[in-house]
Design a protein around this motif. Structure first.
Motif, short mmCIF file in Angstrom:
data_model
loop_
_atom_site.label_atom_id
_atom_site.label_comp_id
_atom_site.label_asym_id
_atom_site.label_seq_id
_atom_site.Cartn_x
_atom_site.Cartn_y
_atom_site.Cartn_z
N PHE B 375 0.84 -1.19 0.00
CA PHE B 375 0.00 0.00 0.00
C PHE B 375 0.88 1.25 0.00
O PHE B 375 0.70 2.16 -0.81
N ILE B 376 1.86 1.28 0.89
CA ILE B 376 2.73 2.46 1.00
C ILE B 376 3.49 2.66 -0.30
O ILE B 376 3.55 3.77 -0.84
N MET B 377 4.04 1.57 -0.80
CA MET B 377 4.84 1.70 -2.02
C MET B 377 3.99 2.16 -3.19
O MET B 377 4.38 3.01 -3.98
N GLY B 378 2.78 1.58 -3.27
CA GLY B 378 1.89 1.96 -4.36
C GLY B 378 1.53 3.43 -4.28
O GLY B 378 1.56 4.16 -5.28
N LEU B 379 1.25 3.87 -3.06
CA LEU B 379 0.88 5.27 -2.85
C LEU B 379 2.04 6.18 -3.20
O LEU B 379 1.88 7.20 -3.89
N THR B 380 3.22 5.80 -2.74
CA THR B 380 4.41 6.60 -3.04
C THR B 380 4.59 6.74 -4.54
O THR B 380 4.88 7.81 -5.06
N PHE B 381 4.38 5.62 -5.21
CA PHE B 381 4.56 5.65 -6.66
C PHE B 381 3.56 6.61 -7.30
O PHE B 381 3.93 7.41 -8.16
N GLU B 382 2.30 6.54 -6.85
CA GLU B 382 1.31 7.44 -7.44
C GLU B 382 1.66 8.89 -7.17
O GLU B 382 1.50 9.76 -8.04
N LEU B 383 2.16 9.17 -5.97
CA LEU B 383 2.55 10.54 -5.64
C LEU B 383 3.66 11.01 -6.56
O LEU B 383 3.62 12.11 -7.12
N LEU B 384 4.64 10.15 -6.73
CA LEU B 384 5.77 10.52 -7.59
C LEU B 384 5.32 10.78 -9.01
O LEU B 384 5.78 11.70 -9.68
N GLY B 403 12.82 10.21 -6.32
CA GLY B 403 11.89 9.10 -6.16
C GLY B 403 12.57 7.77 -6.30
O GLY B 403 12.39 6.87 -5.48
N ALA B 404 13.40 7.66 -7.33
CA ALA B 404 14.09 6.40 -7.56
C ALA B 404 14.95 6.07 -6.36
O ALA B 404 14.98 4.93 -5.89
N LEU B 405 15.64 7.12 -5.84
CA LEU B 405 16.51 6.86 -4.70
C LEU B 405 15.72 6.45 -3.47
O LEU B 405 16.03 5.48 -2.79
#
Lengths: 390, 538, 360
Positions: B375-384, B403-405
């Motif tokens: 969930f966190i990773m998915g959300l982070t990705f959408e934010l980025l 973001g990649a880092l």
């Protein structure tokens, strides 16, 4: 009405999300991944179960730093049933064992002698057990002792043990018996089970798997261990059971008996038959093998077709001799049908089977069995004769 | 009681249908207002109309030799090309008009006619009798000429506002296809289509939508291929729209959706004229909106997201391979995290042993459950992603580096997430970009599946997918089932789905789109040009 | 309201899914041991006959649902009573399948998840799908049902190396009686259950294709099931098949290298859902017609809720479930699947001939 419905549904959905747990969600890092199970019978009649539990951080090949130590740890717990032992294990280890990836099941000798059929119930009944796990016996030691042995080749002894069995396709001397096959064989009419057994080379040193060998196979009669056969006999058994993939036969060279010659069987095909004549059952075994010459120590004769013929018949003779020895041994020493002739009678001569069903093994002891072996050498490798020192 | 219930239900149905018809009857009937003949009334009327519109130019001319006839030239500054206006409108009126005898004694009508036919050397001139139409013309950049004593006004085409030139489309890039993209200008867009389909069967009907913006909307279709019922449906839906402003094609898209509450778009859009032309030739209807470089096409089927114009320019095997890649990408980007969570939490025995060891090792000592992690990773990705899109380009790059880092190295090093989760998120992200039309809605599906996977494992995933599939199958786009040609199954339609069959095997036009009569609209490609015939000729 | 219509292929898919879906998990012929294939063949042939009876009933009373047929042939009162019984039977069938669902999931993957929750989730899917309309379900079925045989075939191919053809011997070791009993069981599950489709037949777009569609789908489903039955006998051996609660699940576990039980899960989910949906639809449509309502959708939620409750309340434990399936169900279903349809057929034929005489 729709206006009321939507919020209600939304609330219900969120409630379901938060009120309900994730009942069966067990994270892979929270369970204890069991790689091997050993089952022993204790003196007091209880069952002892030994688990080889994976420690993933140490088993991981790519991780830096080998300070983690052994990639596994062993736990032993006992109980009247295996499930009791299982709960006991959770009590002492604090983790729920996960059985989906067991590689081998080891059956202790004492347990085997007293009968195995009932104690494998758990592996069929519980859902997560891997049905294709290999089954092995331990000879002259307990399964627990065996699991304590370290492997110098693999991270996990369980993998090493499994590889020992899997390598059978090259050696033809170990019985590769997955769990479900064991169940099937136990259940078949007129057939006794044979399970390969691990034993220690020396009596005292049991610290590494290197010191172990699969030298014998245990013969079971009605689910109870009654004796052992050695690897050559296992090879013969596999010939008869039509399970040979690759195996090696070494004989003296027919034309100069002091030199050895090895013939590799690349495909062995066997057929068992029973024929009923005048109220008597007779068994026949045909073995057809394709072979190639693997090694020759004889430098005189080049491998002409006629020489090859002679080698063929010599090899066939050797195989036949082995088979006959095994059959005699099964009939005279153990008195049980490890070849499944009874099964053939059950399937093909059902009327007759009904009359001998209850004492098939006694009938089997006196049953005449003919053996026919045919070997065909197809090729001889890259050279003709070995080099000769002049 | 049941009867009463059914009566109520029945009644409701009736009410609905009657209100529908009422709405249809209430179609916009613009009031006609005549043009004042008296020049002073006219001036007053024009002044009133454009009161406080300071960019309006109202110029009075007097033309002719002796008896000057007063004319009113009205245009918006900035919308017209002044060179054209000077050379082709004002100059003829002021100078050339002296040669042509113009007289007040001549019949009033003919003055306008003479001006129109003999004087103005501008190519496009419209005769208007409705004052509202005059206003419209002025607003759209034409210059309107009112003549003293005549109730006919002339609109000359002097449009000359700044527009973007035809450029490479940003959203859909292409390797072998045409590089042209639609622009914001309506006429340029229609011309791009017209240039590709040179037949009078390409019809472009125009209408105006938006009570304040008065946006021009074109409905393009190829007569003879298109299913007439779909065109009628499009027109009726568009004409029902009553909204202040249509500033982009997205507004229209939302208002003509079949299932407005569904996540799935049932209207497709494209920036590429060749793609739209291809769709027109398959029997679809295109909706061109002035001011938007995106042209809508309907009906839109599920499969369209997997088809690109490129597929038809490359060889069938290559195109089929890429088509299948896209399907795989779709599956991965939807199921990736959910599948991972289900596997790690429920179905460890399905994962091969060595992989389990690897995953277990990587997950050792992590603070979050796989679900939370996903969930966190998915959300982070959408934010980025959002940050990357909205940021000015140079900053966007910085965002993606950070973001990649953050996503990659640091979170693993710090022991916040495991490497497998980062891999899953990354591959999900990559795959979601392959299907541009669905990129924005995939996160919804992904999170729904993730939740289901966390509660019930694969059963949850299967249940949610089945529900999703039922939803997809229940959708229709302008009467065409959304999942066609899979469901309802149309075997010949499958030639252009998972694979892209050679063009000479797809000789019929799509059955779902081109109407009810199977005999009509059959042949897309003459059978004579299949490769076998070439063999015979050589 | 626009009239719902199914295409031939959609009806066929529903039919195959209905027959094949849940029975491929349970192996309907397991109790005949190595003669299972024979028992299945007998059941299949009888099944084709009984399905032919259903088709003839419908063709003699065209464009009528089962309820209409019952009313017109048995009279208003008796027809209504039998119609109510049928509605109950369909509901009960849905409950049985739902319970099978739940128990399978519970035994195979989710041992700690509450049964009502699992069944509730399945039922919610069924309701959602039916609310969208039976034609949407049929369209979804067109996409999903081909996956079921695919899943089973993958499992079958995966364990093909275990096949031992001698396992079907000895033939008829225990005489013909157990085979016939099992064959009768196969007739009632799954073939006889297609009596539900008497509620669905009127939705077919072209009535002329009905006979062909249904016949072909029965043959296809039968062939696929035969493959499953024979696979279980040959590869798993009869004894194991008989002891296993779900032979298909066991078969999937014997797949080489990896464990592919998720495929079986897929099979269960699609096939079972289709079956439940058809049963629920049949029941809802029957009740709707009996009560004179116009749309079955209004009843769906309550009917499904009832069915879920029933499925949980139905048996105390799994042992009862299997016992009921094997020994009680064939007799319980007998009147619904065979006696009443055959009576209906006879009455319809008599009526038809007398009408013809009158007109001529």
């Amino acid at each position: 009405m729709n206006k009321i419905k939507l919020p209600i549904l939304a609330v219900a959905f969120i409630a379901i999300l938060f009120l309900t747990g994730c009942w069966d969600n067990n994270d892979v890092s929270d369970v204890a991944i069991v790689t091997a199970i050993g089952i022993d019978k204790l003196e007091d009649g209880r069952l002892a179960m030994t688990w080889q539990i994976l420690k993933p951080e140490a088993a991981q090949p790519g991780m830096e730093g080998g300070q983690a130590g052994k990639a596994y740890t062993n736990y032993t717990a006992a109980g009247l049933t295996l499930n009791e032992a299982h709960k006991e294990l959770i009590r002492i280890s604090g983790r729920k064992p996960f059985y989906g990836h067991i590689q081998v099941i080891l059956l202790g000798e004492k347990l085997a002698k007293e009968g195995i059929a009932e104690f494998i119930d758990i592996f069929e009944r519980q859902y997560e057990f891997n049905q294709t796990v290999k089954v092995l016996l331990t000879k002259d030691m307990t399964a627990q002792e065996l699991l304590e042995a370290e492997s110098d080749l693999e991270n996990l002894p369980a993998i090493h043990l499994m590889n020992l069995v899997e390598a059978n396709i090259f050696t033809g001397k170990v019985i590769d018996l997955p769990f479900f096959k064991l169940v099937m064989e136990l259940e078949r009419e007129g057939r006794s089970t044979v399970i390969s057994a691990l034993s220690s080379k020396s009596k005292n040193d049991k610290s590494t798997i290197k010191e172990m060998q699969i030298e014998y196979a245990g013969i079971f009669r009605k689910g109870k261990l009654i004796g052992y056969i050695n690897t050559v006999q296992v090879q013969s058994l596999l010939f008869i059971a039509n399970q040979i993939r690759q195996t090696l036969i070494t004989t003296e060279h027919p034309l100069s008996p002091d030199k050895q010659i090895s013939v590799e069987i690349v495909r062995g095909q066997a057929k068992r038959e029973v024929s009923l004549s005048e109220g008597r059952i007779k068994g026949i075994v045909y073995v057809d093998a394709l072979a190639r010459i693997a090694e020759v120590h004889e430098t005189q004769y080049s491998l002409k077709p006629d020489i090859a013929k002679i080698i063929e018949s010599e090899t066939a003779g050797r195989i036949k001799q082995n088979l006959v020895t095994l059959i005699d041994m099964a009939q005279d020493n153990y008195g049980t049908d490890i070849f499944g002739f009874g099964e053939l009678v059950y399937k093909n001569e059902y009327g007759f089977w009904k009359s001998v069903k209850d004492d098939w093994d006694e009938y089997f002891v006196h049953m005449p069995i003919d053996v026919f072996v045919d070997v065909k050498i197809k090729r001889a490798g890259l050279i003709d004769k070995p080099s000769k020192a002049r | 009681m049941f009867k009463r219930l059914s009566k109520i239900i029945g009644l409701r149905k009736k009410e609905n249908s009657s209100s529908n018809t009422a709405m249809a009857a209430d179609k916009k009937q613009p009031m006609v207002e005549g043009i004042p003949t008296d020049i002073n009334d006219l001036k007053a009327r024009v002044r009133r109309e454009f009161d406080r519109c300071e960019d309006i130019v109202i110029r009075t001319l007097e033309i002719g030799q002796d008896n000057f006839i007063e004319m009113l030239v009205v245009y918006f500054d900035g919308l017209v090309n002044k060179d054209t206006l000077n050379a082709h409108v004002l100059r003829p009126l002021l100078i050339d008009a002296r040669i042509v005898p113009l007289d007040k004694s001549v019949n009033k009508r003919t003055i306008v006619n003479i001006i129109e036919r003999n004087l103005l050397d501008n190519c496009e001139i419209l005769e208007l009798t409705d004052f509202n139409q005059c206003v419209q013309n002025i607003l759209s950049g034409n210059t309107v000429l009112f003549t003293e004593g005549s109730d006919i006004a002339l609109a000359t085409c002097t449009k000359g506002f700044a527009t973007r030139s035809v450029d490479k489309p940003d959203t859909e890039s292409s390797v072998r296809g045409s590089r042209e993209g639609f622009v914001e200008s309506f006429r340029v867009n229609t011309s791009l289509l017209r240039r590709r389909i040179r037949t009078s069967s390409l019809k472009i009907e125009e209408m105006t939508i938006g009570q304040q913006t008065n946006t021009k909307v074109g409905i393009a279709y190829v007569e003879g291929i298109v299913n007439k019922r779909i065109v009628d449906e499009v027109i009726s839906r568009l004409s029902k729209i009553k909204i202040d402003g249509v500033l982009g094609s997205g507004t229209l898209e939302e208002l003509i959706q079949d299932a407005p509450l569904s996540l799935m778009p049932t209207v497709a859009n494209s920036e590429k004229p060749d793609k739209v032309a291809g769709k027109l030739l398959e029997g679809r209807v295109a909706i061109i909106t002035d001011g938007s470089p995106f042209v809508l096409t309907v009906p839109c089927l599920f499969i369209e997201a997997f088809q690109t114009s490129e597929d038809y320019y490359s060889l069938p095997f290559i195109a089929s391979f890429i088509r299948m890649l896209r399907f795989i990408a779709f599956v991965i980007s939807m199921y990736g995290p959910a599948f991972y969570v289900a596997m790690v939490g429920f179905h460890q025995s399905v994962v091969p042993f060595k992989l389990v060891v690897t995953i277990a090792a990587a997950r050792q000592g992590l603070p979050f459950s796989p679900f939370t992690e996903a969930f966190i990773m998915g959300l982070t990705f959408e934010l980025l992603r959002e940050a990357g899109i909205r940021m000015p380009k140079p900053v966007g790059q910085a965002v993606s580096i950070v973001g990649a880092l953050v996503l990659g190295e640091a979170s693993i090093r710090a022991g916040i997430t495991g490497a497998p989760m980062v891999i899953v998120t990354a591959i999900t992200a990559i795959c979601s970009f392959i299907l541009t039309p669905y990129t924005d809605l995939l996160p919804f599906a992904r999170f729904a599946l993730l939740i289901a996977a966390n509660v019930l494992g694969l059963i949850g995933i299967a249940l949610v997918s089945a529900a999703g599939l039922v939803h997809l199958c229940s959708l229709r786009s302008f009467g065409v089932p959304f999942m066609a040609p899979f469901a309802p199954l149309n075997l010949s339609g499958l030639k252009d789905t998972f694979i892209r069959a050679p063009l000479w095997t797809m000789f019929t036009r799509p059955k779902e789109l081109t109407g009810i009569h199977p005999d009509q609209n059959r042949v897309r490609m003459a059978l004579e040009i299949s490769p076998e015939d070439y063999d015979g000729n050589e | 309201m626009q009239k719902v219509r199914l295409s031939g292929i959609q009806l066929g898919m529903l039919f195959v899914g209905f027959l094949y879906g849940s029975s491929s998990l349970l192996n309907p012929a397991f109790s005949a041991l190595q003669d299972g294939w024979l028992a299945f063949l007998i059941g299949w042939m009888l099944g084709i006959i009984i399905i032919a009876v259903y088709i003839s009933i419908y063709l003699l009373n065209p464009s009528q649902t089962l309820i209409g047929i019952l009313k017109s042939n048995f009279g208003r009162f008796l027809g209504t009573v039998i119609g109510i019984l049928y509605a109950w039977y369909f509901l009960h069938l849905a409950a049985i399948v739902l319970r099978d669902f739940g128990e399978f999931s519970l035994l195979v993957i989710l041992p700690n998840t509450p049964l009502p929750f699992i069944i509730g989730c399945f039922a919610a899917l069924c309701v959602y799908s039916l609310k969208k309309g039976i034609e949407v379900t049929a369209r979804t079925g067109e996409l999903l049902i081909p996956l079921i045989p695919l899943a089973s075939l993958i499992v079958t191919l995966g364990i093909a190396r275990l096949i031992d053809f001698s396992n079907i011997k000895p033939v008829l070791a225990n005489g013909i009686k157990p085979v016939l009993t099992t064959g009768f069981g196969v007739l009632s599950f799954p073939f006889g259950e297609t009596v539900c489709f008497l509620m669905v037949f009127p939705l077919l777009r072209k009535r002329s294709t009905l006979r062909k569609t249904v016949f072909i789908s029965t043959v296809i489903a039968g062939l696929l099931l035969l493959i499953i039955v024979v696979r279980d006998i040959l590869a798993l051996n009869p004894q194991l098949t008989q002891r296993a609660a779900f032979p298909a699940e066991l078969a999937s576990k014997l797949f080489p290298v990896i464990n592919i039980y998720p495929l079986i899960l897929l099979n269960l989910l699609i096939g079972g859902t289709i079956k439940v949906i058809v049963c629920l639809y049949a029941s809802a449509a029957a009740i709707t017609e009996l009560s004179g309502l116009s749309d079955y959708k209004a009843l769906l939620s309550s009917i499904t809720g009832f069915s879920v409750t029933l499925s949980i309340w139905l048996y105390d434990n799994v042992m009862q479930m299997f016992e009921f399936a094997v020994s009680t169900y064939p007799y319980y279903a007998l009147p619904f699947q065979i006696i009443i349809p055959v009576l209906l057929l006879i009455i319809s034929i008599i009526r038809r001939t007398s009408e013809r005489r009158k007109t001529s």
